[in-house]
Scaffold this motif. Structure first.
Motif, mmCIF file in Angstrom:
data_model
loop_
_atom_site.group_PDB
_atom_site.id
_atom_site.type_symbol
_atom_site.label_atom_id
_atom_site.label_comp_id
_atom_site.label_asym_id
_atom_site.label_seq_id
_atom_site.Cartn_x
_atom_site.Cartn_y
_atom_site.Cartn_z
ATOM 1 N N UNK A 79 0.760 -1.219 -0.026
ATOM 2 C CA UNK A 79 -0.003 0.034 0.128
ATOM 3 C C UNK A 79 0.826 1.244 0.015
ATOM 4 N N UNK A 80 2.046 1.147 0.804
ATOM 5 C CA UNK A 80 2.672 2.652 0.922
ATOM 6 C C UNK A 80 3.378 2.747 -0.464
ATOM 7 N N UNK A 81 3.795 1.688 -0.847
ATOM 8 C CA UNK A 81 4.550 1.870 -2.260
ATOM 9 C C UNK A 81 3.640 2.135 -3.344
ATOM 10 N N UNK A 82 2.470 1.642 -3.282
ATOM 11 C CA UNK A 82 1.565 1.901 -4.506
ATOM 12 C C UNK A 82 1.110 3.507 -4.332
ATOM 13 N N UNK A 83 0.971 3.898 -3.149
ATOM 14 C CA UNK A 83 0.603 5.576 -2.997
ATOM 15 C C UNK A 83 1.838 6.351 -3.151
ATOM 16 N N UNK A 84 3.020 5.867 -3.688
ATOM 17 C CA UNK A 84 4.150 6.591 -3.846
ATOM 18 C C UNK A 84 4.826 7.159 -2.630
ATOM 19 N N UNK A 85 5.995 7.763 -2.687
ATOM 20 C CA UNK A 85 6.949 8.217 -1.632
ATOM 21 C C UNK A 85 6.412 9.657 -1.402
#
Length: 85
Positions: A79-85
């Motif tokens: 989820x955190x990788x999908x929403x970008x940094x």
């Protein structure tokens, strides 16, 4: 800051998340410390904090999440990788 070390896991976790949202200079090191506890929810919070502060270590910890093996930790990493940094 002092609440991050609270004996109550929930208080500790919420404090860490707040420091991430505030982009505290201490957030990254505290997220790494939380990860080392091995606690499922601390690890999920650590991933969120690393995302919130746009840490260069997020990808590394997402890989650690895969190694952790718990579905909720792996899902949080995705989820955190999908929403970008």
């Amino acid at each position: 800051m002092r609440l991050v070390d609270d004996a109550d896991e929930y208080v500790s976790r919420r404090s860490l998340l707040a420091l991430g949202a505030l982009k505290s200079v201490h957030a990254e090191s505290l997220a790494e410390k939380a990860w080392l506890t091995g606690h499922e929810y601390q690890r999920i919070a650590a991933l969120r904090v690393l995302k919130d502060i746009a840490s260069s270590k997020l990808t590394e910890y997402a890989q650690f999440a895969e190694e952790d093996g718990r579905k909720s930790v792996i899902k949080s990493a995705h989820d955190v990788l999908k929403t970008g940094q």
